[in-house]
Design an enzyme around this catalytic site. Structure first.
Site: not given
Ligand code: NAP
Length: 257
Positions: A42, A46, A108
């Site tokens: 996670t 990823k 991701g």
């Molecule tokens: P990631 O790859 O780190 O991407 C996060 C994204 O959110 C990036 O586009 C980042 O923007 C943006 N971001 C971060 N902080 C922000 C803020 N304060 N305001 C606006 N945008 C912000 O993370 P991810 O794996 O995609 O996960 C994203 C969320 O989904 C997490 O909360 C994770 O726990 C959740 N998730 C849940 C599941 C599920 O099964 N329910 C599965 C996967 C992920 P920048 O590019 O500008 O940094």
């Protein structure tokens, strides 16, 4: 959730969570890989694990993100079940055919969402980003991977209204550390379905706002459940006991609330 599934099917297996810092990752990951039959990966690893597996399935290769690894013979194979988790959550709610979507975030989970939308024949996606340079890069990359979808992007301040049937949050906004920005609140109304990837807290500010404004909502735990059920099948070759997993997941999230 996974241990409840193993117990239900009387399997001699154990699921353990391991937290690794960036410094530990390079050394510990190969050891953990050898010690286990399968893994989930996670945030934030990823993409980092891609060079560390032997093969990728079609979805993880297309979107450049792996959340499941299976130890198969002498090989380690990377998969992505986040996209299938999104598709199955939408289908469970009878929302399997969005015309247009507003995607918040470009990491991701956002990539998995694009894959899911392609599978469901969604025609257009507007991506909301905080950094326009990253937004442009993400949209160009996803446009190449999914030529049947029309992509555009906007920064939060540019977001005036959204006539869309699905809003998906793929950022940590709405989790305990990040409040919901007003610009996003303004576009939540009407017939849209609002789906939040964040699952802790279970009912995020985004989902509370969506419910108050009459939208249908899909919780992040539903995506977590369905991606986990698909991972279970990859590891074990057996259908996951989804309702047992749902109960275990809800119990643990409610206990943590
Ligand atoms: P990631 O790859 O780190 O991407 C996060 C994204 O959110 C990036 O586009 C980042 O923007 C943006 N971001 C971060 N902080 C922000 C803020 N304060 N305001 C606006 N945008 C912000 O993370 P991810 O794996 O995609 O996960 C994203 C969320 O989904 C997490 O909360 C994770 O726990 C959740 N998730 C849940 C599941 C599920 O099964 N329910 C599965 C996967 C992920 P920048 O590019 O500008 O940094």
């Amino acid at each position: 959730m996974m241990n409840a599934a193993f117990a239900e099917l009387k399997m001699n297996a154990e699921y353990r969570a391991v937290s690794l810092s960036r410094e530990e990752f390079a050394v510990r990951f190969p050891e953990l890989k050898r010690e286990s039959s399968g893994m989930n990966v996670t945030i934030p690893y990823k993409s980092d694990v891609i060079p560390l597996v032997d093969e990728l399935d079609e979805v993880s290769s297309r979107i450049g993100a792996v959340n499941v690894i299976k130890h198969s013979g002498s090989k380690y194979i990377g998969y992505n079940t986040d996209a299938g988790g999104i598709v199955n959550s939408l289908k469970e709610h009878g929302k399997g055919a969005p015309r247009s979507a507003l995607l918040v975030g470009a990491g991701g989970a956002a990539r998995a969402f694009c894959e899911a939308m392609n599978e469901l024949h969604c025609a257009s996606i507007t991506v909301v980003v905080r950094d326009p340079v990253r937004g442009e890069r993400f949209v160009a990359e996803m446009g190449r991977a999914f030529p049947n979808i029309r992509f555009g992007f906007a920064t939060l301040p540019q977001l005036a209204h959204a006539d869309t049937d699905l809003i998906f949050n793929a950022t940590p906004i709405g989790s305990s550390e990040h409040t919901l920005p007003d610009q996003l609140k303004r576009v939540i109304y009407g017939h849209a379905t609002v789906f939040d990837a964040v699952y802790r807290p279970m009912k995020t500010d985004l989902l509370k706002t969506a419910e108050l404004r009459g939208c249908s909502v899909i919780y992040g735990y539903e995506m977590l459940l369905h991606q986990g059920a698909l991972a279970f099948k990859i590891w074990t070759g057996r259908e996951a006991p989804v309702e047992t997993m749902r109960r275990a997941l809800l119990n643990s999230l409610e206990a943590a609330a």
